[in-house]
Design an enzyme around this catalytic site. Sequence first.
Site, PDB file in Angstrom:
ATOM      1  N   LYS A  89       0.690  -0.882  -0.183  1.00 51.20           N
ATOM      2  CA  LYS A  89      -0.193  -0.033  -0.088  1.00 51.20           C
ATOM      3  C   LYS A  89       0.670   1.449   0.171  1.00 51.20           C
ATOM      4  O   LYS A  89       0.379   1.990  -0.426  1.00 51.20           O
ATOM      5  CB  LYS A  89      -1.335  -0.228   0.763  1.00 51.20           C
ATOM      6  CG  LYS A  89      -2.093  -0.743   0.921  1.00 51.20           C
ATOM      7  CD  LYS A  89      -3.849  -0.652   1.775  1.00 51.20           C
ATOM      8  CE  LYS A  89      -4.632  -2.053   2.036  1.00 51.20           C
ATOM      9  NZ  LYS A  89      -5.901  -1.670   1.566  1.00 51.20           N
ATOM     10  N   LYS A 127      -7.754 -10.036  -7.237  1.00 49.94           N
ATOM     11  CA  LYS A 127      -8.382 -10.582  -5.746  1.00 49.94           C
ATOM     12  C   LYS A 127      -9.718  -9.065  -6.278  1.00 49.94           C
ATOM     13  O   LYS A 127      -9.504  -8.578  -6.674  1.00 49.94           O
ATOM     14  CB  LYS A 127      -8.140 -10.073  -4.824  1.00 49.94           C
ATOM     15  CG  LYS A 127      -9.239 -10.310  -3.473  1.00 49.94           C
ATOM     16  CD  LYS A 127      -8.717 -10.526  -2.491  1.00 49.94           C
ATOM     17  CE  LYS A 127      -9.019  -8.797  -2.134  1.00 49.94           C
ATOM     18  NZ  LYS A 127      -9.141  -8.416  -0.489  1.00 49.94           N
ATOM     19  N   LYS A 186     -13.225  -4.432  -2.778  1.00 52.96           N
ATOM     20  CA  LYS A 186     -14.307  -2.801  -2.883  1.00 52.96           C
ATOM     21  C   LYS A 186     -13.532  -2.087  -3.227  1.00 52.96           C
ATOM     22  O   LYS A 186     -13.798  -0.515  -4.305  1.00 52.96           O
ATOM     23  CB  LYS A 186     -15.164  -3.265  -2.034  1.00 52.96           C
ATOM     24  CG  LYS A 186     -14.157  -2.187  -0.585  1.00 52.96           C
ATOM     25  CD  LYS A 186     -15.317  -2.703   0.679  1.00 52.96           C
ATOM     26  CE  LYS A 186     -14.944  -3.815   2.019  1.00 52.96           C
ATOM     27  NZ  LYS A 186     -13.036  -3.162   2.440  1.00 52.96           N
TER      28      LYS A 186
END
Length: 335
Positions: A115, A198, A201
């Site tokens: 990240k 993956k 969201k």
Amino acid sequence: MTSAKKTMLSAIQPSNRLTIGNYLGALKNWVKLQHDYDCIFFSVNLHAITVRQDPAELKEQTYRAIATYLAAGINADEATLFIQSQVPEHAELAWVLNCFTYMGELGRMTQYKDKSAKQGQNIPAGLFSYPTLMAADILLYRTHLVPVGEDQKQHIELTRDIAIRMNNLFGKDLFQIPEVYIPPVGARIMSLQAPTSKMSKSDTDVNASVYLNDTDDQIRKKVKRAVTDSGTEIAYDEEKPGVRNLLNIQSALTGKPIPELVAAYAGKQYGHLKVDTAELVVEAVGPIRNRTDELMKDHGYLEKILAKGAERARTRARTQLKILYDRIGLVNPNG
Ligand code: AQP
């Protein structure tokens, strides 16, 4: 302890609307497990702000997440259900754990490396210390089991290391040492547009994910547009990640084993697989979406459930914090 059952704890970040990945990988299992364990389910909005969020959307998504848990079948009388920021003990314990966690340990976390690399400059300190907040979430409730996917295992390992370190310093029974729980039926749902990644969201491509509040039409369009592979045969093959993903979605929704699904598609084409998958997703998502919408209109009801959940959680969390404060020499709120 409030129950003879083992305590299981799980949460989802309200960093966007929830997806069928969150449903099939987490929520659906929660609903099944809620009777067998003393369950703690919450919405981790303090984790969500480790990346920039729109304030109005964050609030809406946090309530929507709770409404979705209920719509999917979580029983708020049985499980403890709340919003992380309504239980300030999480942030309180995270601070203490930060003081017993090493920079080197946090710097080794894969999620932080990934990240922060994406973020480039101005990396928030919260992204770095995220795992200590997660450790606090878990250790506050003397959690035995944490159901997580492969990607979160490292954080549970760190939680265990911190807990063992503090137990060695302040008494063996200070914290319950949590274990990773691998649900019997796990599903890893992949992006509809890039089926080797993956389904997430916060993916910027809205066609990559089916959200739990998508309309039937949106669901059908997204599944029909799903990236499949060259060839025509419907096989569960490493080389066919798009087809595999649709089969996995069907299997997770119906409980049917993959070989049975594949056999039924002999001689059929990708189009058939997509239409069937779309209908199964519509069937599963439709009632959850409609019930969630109803609950979102009844904020009074949601607030009542959340107040009860937060109070239950706070009582347990405060008990753990009192023991900790006494052991490490911090004065408790009531002296
Ligand atoms: N694609 C998925 N397949 C199976 N399970 C999934 N989960 C998430 N995506 C899938 C499960 O949902 C739970 C909560 O996840 P989270 O929101 O706390 O974190 P995440 O795994 O980072 O989820 P997202 O959707 O990818 O969120 P963003 O985009 O905000 O980072 C976990 O139990 C997870 O396994």
